[in-house]
Design an enzyme around this catalytic site. Structure first.
Site, PDB file in Angstrom:
ATOM      1  N   GLU A 440      10.524 157.004 -73.122  1.00  0.00           N
ATOM      2  CA  GLU A 440       9.270 157.423 -73.693  1.00  0.00           C
ATOM      3  C   GLU A 440       9.387 158.439 -74.635  1.00  0.00           C
ATOM      4  O   GLU A 440       8.185 159.062 -74.903  1.00  0.00           O
ATOM      5  CB  GLU A 440       8.192 158.038 -72.694  1.00  0.00           C
ATOM      6  CG  GLU A 440       7.990 156.798 -71.547  1.00  0.00           C
ATOM      7  CD  GLU A 440       6.582 157.201 -70.498  1.00  0.00           C
ATOM      8  OE1 GLU A 440       6.506 158.276 -70.365  1.00  0.00           O
ATOM      9  OE2 GLU A 440       6.367 156.329 -69.851  1.00  0.00           O
TER      10      GLU A 440
HETATM   11  O1  NHV Z   1       3.322 160.846 -64.807  1.00  0.00           O
HETATM   12  C1  NHV Z   1       4.072 159.904 -64.069  1.00  0.00           C
HETATM   13  C2  NHV Z   1       5.410 159.646 -64.732  1.00  0.00           C
HETATM   14  C3  NHV Z   1       6.230 160.534 -64.981  1.00  0.00           C
HETATM   15  O2  NHV Z   1       6.952 161.299 -63.943  1.00  0.00           O
HETATM   16  C4  NHV Z   1       7.572 160.175 -65.819  1.00  0.00           C
HETATM   17  O3  NHV Z   1       7.977 161.129 -66.873  1.00  0.00           O
HETATM   18  O4  NHV Z   1       8.367 158.141 -67.220  1.00  0.00           O
HETATM   19  N1  NHV Z   1       4.902 158.927 -65.942  1.00  0.00           N
HETATM   20  C5  NHV Z   1       3.732 158.680 -66.634  1.00  0.00           C
HETATM   21  C6  NHV Z   1       4.027 158.231 -67.699  1.00  0.00           C
HETATM   22  N2  NHV Z   1       5.586 157.976 -67.702  1.00  0.00           N
HETATM   23  C7  NHV Z   1       6.179 158.627 -66.785  1.00  0.00           C
HETATM   24  C8  NHV Z   1       3.286 157.631 -68.884  1.00  0.00           C
HETATM   25  N3  NHV Z   1       2.835 158.991 -69.677  1.00  0.00           N
HETATM   26  C9  NHV Z   1       1.694 159.063 -70.452  1.00  0.00           C
HETATM   27  C10 NHV Z   1       0.677 158.405 -70.063  1.00  0.00           C
HETATM   28  C11 NHV Z   1      -0.371 158.975 -70.996  1.00  0.00           C
HETATM   29  C12 NHV Z   1      -0.255 159.954 -71.828  1.00  0.00           C
HETATM   30  C13 NHV Z   1       0.609 160.687 -71.698  1.00  0.00           C
HETATM   31  C14 NHV Z   1       1.610 160.317 -71.106  1.00  0.00           C
HETATM   32  C15 NHV Z   1       7.125 158.871 -66.269  1.00  0.00           C
END
Ligand code: NHV
Length: 660
Positions: A440
């Site tokens: 990501e």
């Molecule tokens: O938040 C849960 C998990 C994480 O623990 C982990 O890093 O790769 N998560 C959420 C997301 N990706 C992941 C998506 N992230 C976002 C979504 C919307 C806005 C900002 C960030 C895993």
């Protein structure tokens, strides 16, 4: 510790005894575990409260700011000293470590993910040998970098005012995560070994699979043999590959020059027994044994468990967008799996039994894939051995996640060393299906508002850094060190969960049912080509909550419960979605129970939708499989190994045949 007598053969001893540790400056020495961490040793001596209990996380943060010393004494005999060579091997030092042996500085280590093999024959003494390692605080070490950079990297999972995690090649999650306790460890986290060698050593044995079909497996046995005597020597090199009663042998007579010798011994195996993913057949493993003999006497040998199979990741433009699927032994495979985070916040607590149990749980849930996510570690050898044995493909991220990183020469050198080290360590595993640059970061750079937070100069550096690391350096290193294995720059490759057009392109992380506050039914229509992350939280069951909280804490927003809920609006999101489906219970215990059911139902809904849309969609990997401490999270198995309702639902939804 005493070391058993020498012999003409090479001998390896694990240095796991007699260790002591001390806080730098205190000169108070206490017994230590190796492998281990400072936190574990302090806990063993009653110097730290259990960090997993209550709000103790706060009470243990001082440890990361200190320097720590480890030392042991071992004896070496006159016979052993007559060996042609001696090496001290550190499979993992966490992280900034100066290693001294008998007054000599052997190594300044600076990367948790790299092992070191050091020539020590000239430093060893007959009788007692003193080994000491000084670990410098990872946060103090990097403070000058933070000060001179003058800004915080976007690493907002780093639970600290000054986000220094990006500067250190150390497991990102150990600085905190949205399911993670912050335990920025120091210590000898993987084994230390002492080897005496006579004649020659096999430094590397790579069984490179060039073509594998039902008719024939064409492999190249690539050996690196180290002749440790100073003259050329004739040697017989033998490779035996065996499965059950069947065994074939290749032999070659070579003259080994002093130092490193590379050898290639190709073999064709007719009608091979193929390694099959879970659900498709047996994950057959051949035993490949390489031996080197000099003057008719075997001086070195090495054994590898090899599964013969072909794996291709098909990422191609097609009429719908861009495909993304795994083709195993020539057939498309719908990937059924999950996202794995490190199994423990104190990594050396992971035992062989825990790895074995983890893979039983993976296999029992009808999975055929696990993603080793980029915020954790390059996993232990035992992890990949279990994956091989259980027919589970491994999607392996390089260890970078959710933030930009520096790309100065020192940083790039460290990354190169770790990439080469880990590829050479892991490339024989049948289960290793692909390398992915990071988790990501590309998505974050484009959609998480980072650009506006930084000056144009810094932002330009960050975007250039992405290309240097993930589009140049890592793919070049994969091509050179693990040729033929698929690499992609990051996950998701291109898609963003807020932009429907992008779902047609390769893999997606769809966080609509969590951050997007959408009902689970949205997964019926938001269909990607491959879902590599999607998830919903649930509290662990009461049995687990009781391990870290007492009855007076049993309230959703109590300080102790909040210390174990790291997602800032997590409780709100759980209740909001619950209200769509159920009457939200008032009582804490009932809410926990209903939440477990909700998470299970929701994730099953997603898996079923993904399977319904096969072959357009070719994989479903929920976020997340497991926990690294007792916490509220998106996991389907809690820290103690208890299946949440979600893991049972996954097992049903991933059954070979599903009636919908
Ligand atoms: O938040 C849960 C998990 C994480 O623990 C982990 O890093 O790769 N998560 C959420 C997301 N990706 C992941 C998506 N992230 C976002 C979504 C919307 C806005 C900002 C960030 C895993």
């Amino acid at each position: 510790m005493a070391i058993a007598g020498a012999s003409a053969q090479s001998q390896t001893y694990v240095l796991d005894k007699g260790w002591e540790f001390s806080q730098a400056g205190s000169n108070e020495w206490m017994s230590a575990r190796v492998p281990g961490t400072v936190h574990q040793d302090l806990l063993d001596h009653g110097r730290l409260p259990d960090p997993f209990y209550g709000m103790n996380e706060l009470k243990v943060q001082w440890v990361e700011k200190e320097d720590w010393l480890y030392r042991t004494v071992f004896t070496v005999t006159a016979d052993q000293l007559k060996s042609d060579a001696a090496w001290l091997t550190f499979e993992g030092l966490d992280t900034y470590a100066d290693v001294y042996l008998n007054g000599s500085l052997l190594l300044k280590a600076d990367n948790m993910f790299v092992g070191h093999k050091l020539a020590v024959k000239d430093v060893l003494r007959e009788g007692e040998n003193r080994l000491m390692i000084r670990f410098r605080s990872p946060v103090e070490e990097t403070a000058p970098q933070w000060d001179t950079d003058g800004f915080n990297y976007p690493a907002d999972n780093d639970h600290s005012e000054k986000r220094m995690s990006v500067y250190t090649r150390k497991a990102p999650y150990s600085y905190g995560w949205d399911w993670g306790i912050r335990l920025a460890t120091s210590g000898i986290w993987r084994p230390v070994k002492l080897t005496f060698c006579n004649g020659a050593a096999i430094d590397d044995f790579f069984v490179r699979q060039q073509e594998v079909t039902e008719q024939v497996a064409k492999v190249d046995n690539q050996l690196e043999i180290n002749n440790v005597i100073s003259t050329p020597k004739e040697a017989q090199v033998k490779v035996v590959y065996a499965y059950g009663e069947q065994a074939d042998t290749l032999t070659r007579t070579v003259v080994l020059q002093p130092g490193k010798n590379s050898l290639s011994m190709p073999a064709w195996i007719e009608k091979p027994h193929l390694w099959m993913p879970n659900g498709w057949g047996d994950p057959v493993l051949y035993t490949f044994t390489a031996t080197v003999s000099v003057d008719g006497k075997e001086v070195a040998s090495r054994e590898e468990a090899i599964g013969l199979r072909s794996i291709r990741v098909v990422m191609e433009d097609d009429k719908d967008g861009k495909s993304f699927y795994f083709e195993v032994n020539g057939k498309p495979m719908f990937a059924k799996g999950s996202n794995y985070i490190p199994g423990d916040a104190l990594l050396p607590n992971m035992t062989g039994e825990r790895y074995a149990r983890l893979f039983e749980d993976i296999r029992a849930a009808n999975m055929n894939m696990v993603r080793v996510w980029g915020g954790g570690i390059y996993e232990d050898d035992r992890f990949y051995e279990e994956a091989d044995r259980n027919g589970i493909l491994v999607w392996q991220d390089f260890i970078f996640a959710c933030t930009t990183y520096p790309h100065d020469p020192t940083f790039l050198k460290r990354v190169s060393e770790e990439a080469v080290y880990n590829m050479r360590r892991l490339r024989n595993h049948a289960s290793l299906a692909m390398w992915c640059g990071n988790n990501e970061i590309y998505e974050g750079m484009r959609y998480w508002g980072w650009k506006d937070k930084y000056s144009p100069v810094v932002w330009k550096e960050m975007t250039e850094g992405y290309d240097v690391l993930f589009r140049q350096l890592l793919p070049e290193l994969v091509a050179a060190n693990d040729p033929g294995r698929f690499y992609m720059h990051g996950s998701p490759y291109e898609a963003n969960w807020g932009r429907p057009e992008s779902w047609k392109i390769a893999d997606s992380h769809n966080w609509g049912t969590w951050y997007g506050q959408k009902p689970f039914e949205s997964l019926d229509t938001e269909i990607p080509r491959f879902m590599s992350e999607y998830g919903f939280q649930a509290f662990p069951e009461m049995k687990t909550i009781r391990m870290f909280a007492s009855p007076e804490d049993y309230e959703l927003e109590s300080p102790v419960m909040n210390a174990h809920q790291k997602a800032s609006i997590g409780n709100f999101l759980i209740k909001k979605t619950m209200a769509l489906y159920y009457k939200v219970p008032e009582k804490f215990e009932d809410l926990i129970y209903a939440g477990l059911i909700l998470q299970g139902q929701g994730m099953r809904h997603g898996i079923e939708a993904h399977r319904r849309h096969r072959p357009y969609c070719m994989g479903s990997l929920p976020w997340q499989l497991n926990d690294s401490w007792p916490v509220v999270s998106w996991s389907s198995i809690d820290y103690y190994g208890n299946w949440k309702a979600m893991h049972y639902q996954i097992r049903r939804a991933f059954a070979p045949v599903l009636v919908d």
